[in-house]
Design a protein around this motif. Structure first.
Motif, PDB file in Angstrom:
ATOM      1  N   ASP A  29     -29.060 -37.759  24.365  1.00 28.51           N
ATOM      2  CA  ASP A  29     -30.036 -37.828  23.278  1.00 28.51           C
ATOM      3  C   ASP A  29     -31.040 -38.935  23.537  1.00 28.51           C
ATOM      4  O   ASP A  29     -30.815 -39.828  24.328  1.00 28.51           O
ATOM      5  CB  ASP A  29     -29.354 -38.003  21.928  1.00 28.51           C
ATOM      6  CG  ASP A  29     -28.502 -39.257  21.875  1.00 28.51           C
ATOM      7  OD1 ASP A  29     -27.959 -39.645  22.923  1.00 28.51           O
ATOM      8  OD2 ASP A  29     -28.381 -39.827  20.793  1.00 28.51           O
ATOM      9  N   GLU A  30     -32.141 -38.832  22.834  1.00 29.00           N
ATOM     10  CA  GLU A  30     -33.210 -39.821  23.012  1.00 29.00           C
ATOM     11  C   GLU A  30     -33.005 -40.978  22.090  1.00 29.00           C
ATOM     12  O   GLU A  30     -32.481 -40.929  21.043  1.00 29.00           O
ATOM     13  CB  GLU A  30     -34.554 -39.169  22.741  1.00 29.00           C
ATOM     14  CG  GLU A  30     -34.864 -38.115  23.754  1.00 29.00           C
ATOM     15  CD  GLU A  30     -36.162 -37.402  23.458  1.00 29.00           C
ATOM     16  OE1 GLU A  30     -36.837 -37.717  22.460  1.00 29.00           O
ATOM     17  OE2 GLU A  30     -36.511 -36.525  24.223  1.00 29.00           O
ATOM     18  N   ASN A  88     -30.715 -31.260  19.144  1.00 28.72           N
ATOM     19  CA  ASN A  88     -30.426 -32.678  18.961  1.00 28.72           C
ATOM     20  C   ASN A  88     -28.930 -32.912  18.862  1.00 28.72           C
ATOM     21  O   ASN A  88     -28.412 -33.883  19.422  1.00 28.72           O
ATOM     22  CB  ASN A  88     -31.134 -33.215  17.717  1.00 28.72           C
ATOM     23  CG  ASN A  88     -32.603 -33.419  17.948  1.00 28.72           C
ATOM     24  OD1 ASN A  88     -33.053 -33.613  19.065  1.00 28.72           O
ATOM     25  ND2 ASN A  88     -33.377 -33.348  16.881  1.00 28.72           N
ATOM     26  N   ASP A 121     -27.491 -32.493  22.369  1.00 29.70           N
ATOM     27  CA  ASP A 121     -27.844 -33.663  23.174  1.00 29.70           C
ATOM     28  C   ASP A 121     -26.962 -34.855  22.827  1.00 29.70           C
ATOM     29  O   ASP A 121     -26.467 -35.549  23.724  1.00 29.70           O
ATOM     30  CB  ASP A 121     -29.310 -34.038  22.971  1.00 29.70           C
ATOM     31  CG  ASP A 121     -30.260 -33.081  23.658  1.00 29.70           C
ATOM     32  OD1 ASP A 121     -29.797 -32.243  24.459  1.00 29.70           O
ATOM     33  OD2 ASP A 121     -31.465 -33.161  23.375  1.00 29.70           O
ATOM     34  N   ARG A 122     -26.737 -35.103  21.534  1.00 27.98           N
ATOM     35  CA  ARG A 122     -25.873 -36.207  21.133  1.00 27.98           C
ATOM     36  C   ARG A 122     -24.438 -36.008  21.603  1.00 27.98           C
ATOM     37  O   ARG A 122     -23.783 -36.931  22.056  1.00 27.98           O
ATOM     38  CB  ARG A 122     -25.903 -36.374  19.617  1.00 27.98           C
ATOM     39  CG  ARG A 122     -27.029 -37.207  19.101  1.00 27.98           C
ATOM     40  CD  ARG A 122     -26.853 -37.585  17.642  1.00 27.98           C
ATOM     41  NE  ARG A 122     -26.636 -36.446  16.776  1.00 27.98           N
ATOM     42  CZ  ARG A 122     -27.607 -35.703  16.253  1.00 27.98           C
ATOM     43  NH1 ARG A 122     -28.870 -35.995  16.526  1.00 27.98           N
ATOM     44  NH2 ARG A 122     -27.329 -34.681  15.459  1.00 27.98           N
TER      45      ARG A 122
END
Length: 116
Positions: free
Chosen positions: A115-116, A106, A109-110
């Motif tokens: 990221d989601e 996470n 990804d950020r």
């Protein structure tokens, strides 16, 4: 090979991303596959995977099998540490690895904007 009517149109629509991210109202830049730092993202991803696999190998094969004679003098829960790793310790290490991997992925990804 026959192409169905509209198949190329459907493929083109699926490859495009929306101009705005849902709920954020921010203009989306380029998709990750087209960004110049995709190699940095995948390098960080591979480093994390290799790190987790090394810890997994040390816990499952190292402590439980290879280093068991060295760990036999250390008592944990009424048995030696090598046996404990073979029975319970490696499972606990695996659980910690799962949460560690999710937390670090996470963060990666950020840092790379995917990221989601």
């Amino acid at each position: 090979m026959t192409e169905f009517a509209g198949a190329s149109e459907e493929r083109r629509v699926c490859d495009e991303r929306p101009a705005e991210l849902p709920g954020k109202g921010l203009k989306r830049e380029k998709f990750m596959a087209n960004s110049p730092d995709k190699n940095a993202y995948w390098a960080a991803n591979r480093r994390l995977i290799v790190f987790c696999l090394v810890i997994w190998a040390l816990a499952s094969y190292g402590c439980a099998i290879l280093f068991r004679p060295l760990l036999s003098g250390i008592a944990v829960g009424g048995t030696d540490l090598g046996f404990w790793f073979a029975q319970q310790g490696s499972i606990l290490v695996f659980l910690v690895l799962i949460f560690f991997y999710a937390w670090r992925m996470n963060a990666i990804d950020r840092a790379h904007g995917v990221d989601e």
